[in-house]
Design a protein around this motif. Structure first.
Motif, PDB file in Angstrom:
ATOM      1  N   ALA A 105      66.431  13.481  55.131  1.00  0.00           N
ATOM      2  CA  ALA A 105      66.167  13.529  56.569  1.00  0.00           C
ATOM      3  C   ALA A 105      65.093  12.520  56.950  1.00  0.00           C
ATOM      4  O   ALA A 105      65.108  11.965  58.040  1.00  0.00           O
ATOM      5  N   PHE A 106      64.178  12.257  56.049  1.00  0.00           N
ATOM      6  CA  PHE A 106      62.988  11.474  56.356  1.00  0.00           C
ATOM      7  C   PHE A 106      63.209   9.972  56.162  1.00  0.00           C
ATOM      8  O   PHE A 106      62.762   9.156  56.969  1.00  0.00           O
ATOM      9  N   ILE A 107      63.920   9.608  55.085  1.00  0.00           N
ATOM     10  CA  ILE A 107      63.995   8.205  54.686  1.00  0.00           C
ATOM     11  C   ILE A 107      64.653   7.291  55.742  1.00  0.00           C
ATOM     12  O   ILE A 107      64.124   6.213  56.014  1.00  0.00           O
ATOM     13  N   PRO A 108      65.758   7.692  56.383  1.00  0.00           N
ATOM     14  CA  PRO A 108      66.359   6.776  57.368  1.00  0.00           C
ATOM     15  C   PRO A 108      65.394   6.356  58.473  1.00  0.00           C
ATOM     16  O   PRO A 108      65.339   5.170  58.831  1.00  0.00           O
ATOM     17  N   ALA A 109      64.614   7.322  58.989  1.00  0.00           N
ATOM     18  CA  ALA A 109      63.677   6.973  60.061  1.00  0.00           C
ATOM     19  C   ALA A 109      62.675   5.937  59.584  1.00  0.00           C
ATOM     20  O   ALA A 109      62.341   4.989  60.299  1.00  0.00           O
ATOM     21  N   LEU A 110      62.195   6.103  58.352  1.00  0.00           N
ATOM     22  CA  LEU A 110      61.246   5.139  57.779  1.00  0.00           C
ATOM     23  C   LEU A 110      61.877   3.759  57.649  1.00  0.00           C
ATOM     24  O   LEU A 110      61.229   2.750  57.911  1.00  0.00           O
ATOM     25  N   THR A 111      63.144   3.739  57.229  1.00  0.00           N
ATOM     26  CA  THR A 111      63.792   2.468  56.933  1.00  0.00           C
ATOM     27  C   THR A 111      63.962   1.625  58.190  1.00  0.00           C
ATOM     28  O   THR A 111      63.780   0.412  58.154  1.00  0.00           O
ATOM     29  N   ILE A 112      64.299   2.284  59.306  1.00  0.00           N
ATOM     30  CA  ILE A 112      64.532   1.531  60.540  1.00  0.00           C
ATOM     31  C   ILE A 112      63.262   0.806  60.970  1.00  0.00           C
ATOM     32  O   ILE A 112      63.320  -0.255  61.581  1.00  0.00           O
ATOM     33  N   TRP A 113      62.126   1.411  60.665  1.00  0.00           N
ATOM     34  CA  TRP A 113      60.833   0.828  61.042  1.00  0.00           C
ATOM     35  C   TRP A 113      60.702  -0.615  60.588  1.00  0.00           C
ATOM     36  O   TRP A 113      59.950  -1.385  61.175  1.00  0.00           O
ATOM     37  N   CYS A 114      61.416  -0.988  59.506  1.00  0.00           N
ATOM     38  CA  CYS A 114      61.294  -2.336  58.943  1.00  0.00           C
ATOM     39  C   CYS A 114      61.829  -3.419  59.873  1.00  0.00           C
ATOM     40  O   CYS A 114      61.394  -4.556  59.790  1.00  0.00           O
ATOM     41  N   VAL A 115      62.806  -3.103  60.721  1.00  0.00           N
ATOM     42  CA  VAL A 115      63.464  -4.182  61.456  1.00  0.00           C
ATOM     43  C   VAL A 115      62.978  -4.295  62.892  1.00  0.00           C
ATOM     44  O   VAL A 115      63.436  -5.156  63.620  1.00  0.00           O
ATOM     45  N   ILE A 116      62.060  -3.414  63.305  1.00  0.00           N
ATOM     46  CA  ILE A 116      61.603  -3.469  64.693  1.00  0.00           C
ATOM     47  C   ILE A 116      60.566  -4.570  64.847  1.00  0.00           C
ATOM     48  O   ILE A 116      59.567  -4.587  64.127  1.00  0.00           O
ATOM     49  N   PRO A 117      60.789  -5.524  65.766  1.00  0.00           N
ATOM     50  CA  PRO A 117      59.805  -6.595  65.960  1.00  0.00           C
ATOM     51  C   PRO A 117      58.584  -6.066  66.720  1.00  0.00           C
ATOM     52  O   PRO A 117      58.724  -5.480  67.792  1.00  0.00           O
ATOM     53  N   LEU A 149      72.666   7.898  59.227  1.00  0.00           N
ATOM     54  CA  LEU A 149      72.552   8.602  57.944  1.00  0.00           C
ATOM     55  C   LEU A 149      71.590   9.780  58.021  1.00  0.00           C
ATOM     56  O   LEU A 149      71.582  10.629  57.138  1.00  0.00           O
ATOM     57  N   GLY A 150      70.770   9.813  59.071  1.00  0.00           N
ATOM     58  CA  GLY A 150      69.778  10.879  59.181  1.00  0.00           C
ATOM     59  C   GLY A 150      70.405  12.259  59.201  1.00  0.00           C
ATOM     60  O   GLY A 150      69.777  13.244  58.804  1.00  0.00           O
ATOM     61  N   VAL A 151      71.662  12.329  59.637  1.00  0.00           N
ATOM     62  CA  VAL A 151      72.325  13.620  59.767  1.00  0.00           C
ATOM     63  C   VAL A 151      72.521  14.303  58.410  1.00  0.00           C
ATOM     64  O   VAL A 151      72.509  15.530  58.322  1.00  0.00           O
ATOM     65  N   TYR A 152      72.624  13.509  57.343  1.00  0.00           N
ATOM     66  CA  TYR A 152      72.886  14.116  56.028  1.00  0.00           C
ATOM     67  C   TYR A 152      71.792  15.099  55.629  1.00  0.00           C
ATOM     68  O   TYR A 152      72.079  16.141  55.051  1.00  0.00           O
ATOM     69  N   GLY A 153      70.551  14.723  55.901  1.00  0.00           N
ATOM     70  CA  GLY A 153      69.448  15.606  55.529  1.00  0.00           C
ATOM     71  C   GLY A 153      69.627  16.987  56.135  1.00  0.00           C
ATOM     72  O   GLY A 153      69.499  18.005  55.450  1.00  0.00           O
ATOM     73  N   ILE A 154      69.962  17.016  57.412  1.00  0.00           N
ATOM     74  CA  ILE A 154      70.070  18.290  58.119  1.00  0.00           C
ATOM     75  C   ILE A 154      71.305  19.058  57.665  1.00  0.00           C
ATOM     76  O   ILE A 154      71.239  20.252  57.374  1.00  0.00           O
ATOM     77  N   TYR A 255      63.337  26.948  54.106  1.00  0.00           N
ATOM     78  CA  TYR A 255      62.367  26.013  53.523  1.00  0.00           C
ATOM     79  C   TYR A 255      60.939  26.491  53.755  1.00  0.00           C
ATOM     80  O   TYR A 255      60.657  27.169  54.747  1.00  0.00           O
ATOM     81  N   SER A 256      60.067  26.122  52.838  1.00  0.00           N
ATOM     82  CA  SER A 256      58.669  26.510  52.983  1.00  0.00           C
ATOM     83  C   SER A 256      57.770  25.339  52.598  1.00  0.00           C
ATOM     84  O   SER A 256      58.237  24.329  52.081  1.00  0.00           O
ATOM     85  N   ALA A 257      56.493  25.511  52.871  1.00  0.00           N
ATOM     86  CA  ALA A 257      55.462  24.561  52.447  1.00  0.00           C
ATOM     87  C   ALA A 257      55.815  23.119  52.815  1.00  0.00           C
ATOM     88  O   ALA A 257      56.270  22.851  53.914  1.00  0.00           O
ATOM     89  N   MET A 258      55.613  22.177  51.890  1.00  0.00           N
ATOM     90  CA  MET A 258      55.737  20.757  52.231  1.00  0.00           C
ATOM     91  C   MET A 258      57.185  20.366  52.507  1.00  0.00           C
ATOM     92  O   MET A 258      57.441  19.465  53.296  1.00  0.00           O
ATOM     93  N   LYS A 259      58.140  21.047  51.887  1.00  0.00           N
ATOM     94  CA  LYS A 259      59.549  20.721  52.148  1.00  0.00           C
ATOM     95  C   LYS A 259      59.884  21.039  53.598  1.00  0.00           C
ATOM     96  O   LYS A 259      60.584  20.284  54.264  1.00  0.00           O
ATOM     97  N   PHE A 260      59.367  22.156  54.083  1.00  0.00           N
ATOM     98  CA  PHE A 260      59.566  22.513  55.485  1.00  0.00           C
ATOM     99  C   PHE A 260      58.897  21.485  56.382  1.00  0.00           C
ATOM    100  O   PHE A 260      59.467  21.003  57.367  1.00  0.00           O
ATOM    101  N   SER A 261      57.684  21.141  55.977  1.00  0.00           N
ATOM    102  CA  SER A 261      56.901  20.213  56.768  1.00  0.00           C
ATOM    103  C   SER A 261      57.560  18.835  56.837  1.00  0.00           C
ATOM    104  O   SER A 261      57.450  18.136  57.834  1.00  0.00           O
ATOM    105  N   LEU A 262      58.268  18.484  55.762  1.00  0.00           N
ATOM    106  CA  LEU A 262      58.921  17.170  55.728  1.00  0.00           C
ATOM    107  C   LEU A 262      59.993  17.059  56.809  1.00  0.00           C
ATOM    108  O   LEU A 262      60.207  15.982  57.370  1.00  0.00           O
ATOM    109  N   PHE A 263      60.665  18.160  57.121  1.00  0.00           N
ATOM    110  CA  PHE A 263      61.629  18.132  58.223  1.00  0.00           C
ATOM    111  C   PHE A 263      60.934  17.830  59.537  1.00  0.00           C
ATOM    112  O   PHE A 263      61.455  17.110  60.387  1.00  0.00           O
ATOM    113  N   PHE A 264      59.742  18.416  59.691  1.00  0.00           N
ATOM    114  CA  PHE A 264      58.993  18.155  60.920  1.00  0.00           C
ATOM    115  C   PHE A 264      58.541  16.718  60.979  1.00  0.00           C
ATOM    116  O   PHE A 264      58.637  16.068  62.013  1.00  0.00           O
TER     117      PHE A 264
END
Lengths: 430, 177
Positions: A105-117, A149-154, A255-264
């Protein structure tokens, strides 16, 4: 390796506008990577605080104010808490996918950050330094492809949890995101028609060249994109995958703890990415308004910083907008969500493509160059279209409270209600 | 140096694609199989990008990995498929052996094709891809031939897809009683 020797030989006569040599490029990329992603991760952490502070402000409360001055270190405290909490792994879950899902769920959002001018190119002593990590030839398509691809996480979180509420949330999200992805893509075609290219840089350049932002010249496309972006990030009013009143918390129930938090974190990361995309595609990106000095290739460093600040301000505004909407609008019902996506946004986006393409053909045939006049004609047409849009497709027709459109009399009564307190209390007194 | 990087990435993504494809056909759980297929498509997209087909690479991820496989997963999760052994298409030892032979035959054909020389009309001069990328940008490289030389074929394909969609809607629609 020849690039390196070239750079050594030509060190005295390097063109600040020219391409940069390999080793300085590598060094700058490293620096940019560190700076961009540090800002990103810190920003995402502080978005949680911003959300709570703004919601408190909207609801006339104080919000978190115990940790640090005015609650400033709250995200830190939350992070520590999440790391120290017990990680639960319910029995009967699919273990591998249960652990994999938050990351996906997290990685796609991070990846897009690379191409934004993020700013104008810097005319450094070593050559031109672009304020983007990867200036891909397909920049813009890359962002849609990775966002999809973000949908796969959810979906996987919902499926792997082996819990009916989680599964329902996952299924909802997959249907929702696939549906809105289409109208999102369609809304961007007018932007591409304008830019004539798919790199994000060319989209920013085109808006600077027209002296008008795409939000003014392509308003309907902007509205469709904005609504779809809310649905894509699963934010209210489209947070059906985690609708608390129906699904406990949907896909992350188990989900609990950091795994839960990672969705947020993923949700906030997606918001940040989408805000930056909206700023780039429709609000001129890093282009400094009322100034042409920043559009002449590579520029001096203060100007670069100014352009980055402008881009950042636009992104922050849309982040605020996301939060603002969340604390203003109630959640849609699922059938309303689907009918909005398929029956309103998609036909609207398709019709808009035809209108924009036709108008462009006519204007090009009339010999008007792609400058301010061209943009102003589009602005006028969009003003008319927006008027029609708001008159004919208002609340009773777009999203009705029931499956069928509102009854005419009921609609009339609802429109008659003004939101003033005296009027509402008079109504309830009947 | 760049040739070395190219080779490393080619073998890396090639291996991932093949390993994921093997995992895809051997997994018992349909959801796991579908995810391995996503992985295969992802590595194929990387290989397309390495062949200067940036647009095809992006569309591969967008359409196959991002949309079609999500719908597959959606259906797989909704259907309770029961025990994996019962839903397999190929049953029994002889069926498996025959399937293995068919697979080997297809592999042999691919190997033979890889060894043959392509007709001259299909071979692009060196650097042609980078040249057209600079001139026409990533989308124009595909769009120009598609909408100028092969317009009729393109439109016919779109009609074929439209017919398929209409057919699916009619089949899926409940008969009015």
């Amino acid at each position: 390796m020849s690039m390196v020797t070239n750079s050594l030989l030509l060190q005295a006569v390097i063109d600040p506008q020219g391409p940069i040599a390999f080793w300085p490029w590598l060094a700058f990329t490293g620096v940019k990577l560190l700076v961009f992603f540090t800002i990103y991760m810190l920003g995402v952490a502080y978005l949680t605080l911003a959300e709570r502070k703004i919601s408190a402000w909207i609801q006339h409360r104080h919000g978190p104010n115990r940790v640090g001055p005015n609650g400033f270190f709250q995200p830190l405290a939350d992070g520590v808490k999440n790391f120290l909490k017990e990680e639960t792994l319910p029995p009967y879950v699919n273990k591998a996918m249960f652990i994999l899902a938050p990351m996906m769920a997290f990685i796609p959002a991070l990846t897009i950050w690379c191409v934004i001018p993020w700013g104008a190119s810097w005319a450094s002593p070593w050559g031109r330094v672009d304020m983007v990590l990867a200036d891909l030839p397909i920049g813009f398509l890359f962002t849609i492809a990775v966002a999809s691809l973000g949908v796969y996480g959810i979906v996987l979180a919902g499926w792997a949890s082996n819990n009916k509420y989680a599964l329902l949330g996952g299924l909802r999200s997959s249907a929702q995101m696939v549906s809105y992805e289409i109208s999102m893509g369609m809304a961007l075609i007018p932007v591409l028609l304008f830019a004539g290219n798919v790199t994000l840089r060319s989209i920013v350049d085109q808006q600077a060249q027209m002296h008008l932002w795409n939000v003014l010249t392509l308003s309907i496309a902007f509205l469709v994109y904005l609504i779809s972006a809310f649905a894509e990030t699963n934010r209210l009013p489209f947070d059906l995958p985690e609708a608390e009143s129906e699904l406990i918390t949907g896909y992350h129930t188990e989900y609990s703890a950091m795994k839960f938090s990672l969705f947020f974190i993923a949700e906030y990361a997606n918001m940040a990415t989408q805000s930056a995309m909206i700023a780039t595609l429709f609000f001129g990106g890093w282009d400094i308004p009322f100034m042409t000095a920043d559009n002449t290739g590579a520029v001096s460093f203060p100007l670069v910083l100014l352009s980055m600040a402008i881009m950042m301000a636009k992104t922050l505004f849309f982040l605020f907008f996301y939060i603002w909407i969340r604390w203003t609008l109630p959640r849609f019902r699922y059938d309303q969500l689907m009918s909005l996506g398929w029956k309103v946004l998609l036909p609207l986006a398709l019709a808009y493509i035809v209108i924009v393409a036709t108008l462009m053909l006519v204007l090009d045939a009339a010999g008007i160059d792609r400058g301010l006049v061209y943009g102003l004609i589009f602005l006028g047409v969009n003003a008319v279209l927006l008027g029609l849009f708001f008159v004919f497709l208002d609340r009773g027709k777009i999203v009705s409270p029931a499956n069928a459109p509102l009854h005419a009399e009921e609609l009339k009564r609802l429109r008659g209600i003004t939101a003033s307190r005296a009027r509402l209390s008079a109504l309830s007194g009947d | 140096m760049s040739d070395f990087f190219y080779r490393v990435h080619f073998y890396l993504f090639g291996l991932i694609a093949i390993a994921s494809a093997l995992a895809f056909v051997t997994r018992k759980s349909p959801v796991a199989a579908a995810l391995w297929l996503v992985n295969t498509m992802f590595s194929l997209a990387a290989l397309y990008v390495m062949l200067d087909a940036h647009f095809i690479g992006a569309i591969q991820v967008l359409v196959y990995a991002g949309a079609i496989m999500v719908v597959f997963l959606f259906v797989l999760m909704l259907l309770n498929l029961g025990h994996p052994n019962e839903i397999s298409d190929i049953r029994g030892t002889w069926g498996r052996v025959a399937a293995g032979f068919v697979g080997l035959a297809i592999l042999a054909q691919v190997m033979a094709l890889a060894g043959s020389v392509a007709p001259k009309a299909l071979v692009q001069p060196a650097g042609a891809a980078a040249e057209s990328l600079r001139e026409l940008n990533a989308v124009g490289t595909i769009a120009k031939p598609l909408f100028e030389e092969h317009l009729l074929a393109f439109e016919l394909t779109s009609i074929l897809l439209l017919v398929a969609i209409v057919g699916a809607v009619i089949l899926g629609k409940r008969r009015a009683s």
